[in-house]
Design a protein around this motif. Structure first.
Motif, short mmCIF file in Angstrom:
data_model
loop_
_atom_site.label_atom_id
_atom_site.label_comp_id
_atom_site.label_asym_id
_atom_site.label_seq_id
_atom_site.Cartn_x
_atom_site.Cartn_y
_atom_site.Cartn_z
N THR A 296 0.79 -1.25 0.00
CA THR A 296 0.07 0.14 0.01
C THR A 296 0.94 1.39 0.04
O THR A 296 1.99 1.34 0.51
CB THR A 296 -0.91 0.09 1.18
OG1 THR A 296 -0.05 0.08 2.38
CG2 THR A 296 -1.84 -1.10 1.45
N GLU A 297 0.38 2.35 -0.62
CA GLU A 297 0.89 3.68 -0.26
C GLU A 297 1.40 4.16 0.86
O GLU A 297 2.44 4.49 1.14
CB GLU A 297 0.38 4.66 -1.31
CG GLU A 297 0.10 4.29 -2.80
CD GLU A 297 -0.80 5.09 -3.62
OE1 GLU A 297 -1.78 5.82 -3.03
OE2 GLU A 297 -0.47 5.37 -4.90
N PRO B 123 -2.30 1.27 -6.86
CA PRO B 123 -2.55 2.49 -6.12
C PRO B 123 -3.71 2.97 -6.06
O PRO B 123 -4.83 2.73 -6.55
CB PRO B 123 -1.61 3.42 -7.06
CG PRO B 123 -1.24 2.92 -8.42
CD PRO B 123 -1.87 1.55 -8.37
N SER B 124 -4.12 4.07 -5.42
CA SER B 124 -5.34 4.64 -5.12
C SER B 124 -6.33 5.03 -6.43
O SER B 124 -7.29 4.85 -6.32
CB SER B 124 -5.28 5.73 -3.97
OG SER B 124 -4.46 6.75 -4.54
N PHE C 130 6.36 -0.15 -7.21
CA PHE C 130 7.09 0.65 -6.29
C PHE C 130 8.44 0.04 -6.06
O PHE C 130 8.68 -1.24 -6.06
CB PHE C 130 6.57 0.38 -4.85
CG PHE C 130 7.20 1.13 -3.65
CD1 PHE C 130 7.21 2.53 -3.61
CD2 PHE C 130 7.92 0.54 -2.79
CE1 PHE C 130 7.82 3.38 -2.61
CE2 PHE C 130 8.53 1.20 -1.87
CZ PHE C 130 8.56 2.46 -1.45
N ARG D 156 8.35 5.38 -8.05
CA ARG D 156 7.40 4.75 -8.66
C ARG D 156 7.35 4.64 -10.07
O ARG D 156 7.75 5.61 -10.75
CB ARG D 156 6.04 5.47 -8.18
CG ARG D 156 4.62 4.87 -8.69
CD ARG D 156 3.38 5.54 -8.37
NE ARG D 156 2.46 5.62 -9.29
CZ ARG D 156 1.20 5.68 -9.13
NH1 ARG D 156 0.78 6.04 -7.89
NH2 ARG D 156 0.38 5.62 -10.16
N ASP E 24 4.97 3.60 -13.24
CA ASP E 24 3.70 3.56 -13.85
C ASP E 24 3.59 2.40 -14.86
O ASP E 24 4.49 2.43 -15.70
CB ASP E 24 2.77 4.59 -14.04
CG ASP E 24 2.39 5.70 -13.04
OD1 ASP E 24 2.22 4.95 -12.08
OD2 ASP E 24 2.71 6.89 -13.20
#
Length: 168
Positions: free
Chosen positions: A95-96, A138-139, A146, A162, A164
């Motif tokens: 999680t972030e 991610p959210s 990560f 990070r 993407d």
């Protein structure tokens, strides 16, 4: 209620119930619905989740069971077993919020215990750098990696980043 709505509900409700844990919450991982904090034993966790990838033993007698769902998966579950042999807690660690706890100067074992086994490890000898990565969601519901950057010689964290996936 209209007959067609009732028919749809009859078909959908069993699937929704099956996807819930003992408290009626949506289950994020198959097997979690069979476990209860403070009640389930380590054997119950292993029966529900399978063989852990890694078992971490603390001097206090507590244990952590690690279940990475990668490298293509985006979750790693850690189950915490108390000195009494009962499940004290479990959480998905990719999680972030958890990534924000990774700090410059931490060592490899600290990172490994917090995030579980990385999906990949790549060394860049000319930079004296090793990069560990974990796929996660991610959210914003896309997918990303990560990355934890470490000094090869000392094995300590020098930074994070990070990446993407798919041009997000």
């Amino acid at each position: 209620m209209k007959p067609w709505v009732r028919s749809i509900l009859i078909l959908i409700v069993p699937f929704l119930v099956a996807a819930c844990d003992q408290n009626g919450n949506f289950t994020q991982e198959p097997g979690l619905e069979k476990l209860s904090r403070g009640v389930s034993s380590e054997a119950d966790v292993r029966n529900a989740m399978g063989q852990p990838d890694t078992v971490w033993e603390a001097e206090s007698g507590e244990r952590s069971l690690e279940y990475p769902k990668g490298p293509a998966g985006a979750r790693t579950w850690i189950f915490y077993i108390g000195k009494d042999g009962k499940l004290s807690d479990y959480k998905q660690v990719l999680t972030e919020e958890n990534f924000a706890r990774i700090k410059v100067g931490m060592n490899k074992e600290e990172v490994r215990r917090m995030l579980g086994r990385p999906g990949s490890v790549v060394q860049f000898a000319r930079k004296n750098e090793e990069v560990w990565d974990w796929r996660y969601v991610p959210s914003d519901a896309s997918q990303a990696f990560f990355n934890v950057h470490m000094d090869i010689t000392s094995g300590v964290v020098t930074g994070t980043s990070r990446s993407d996936i798919g041009g997000h």
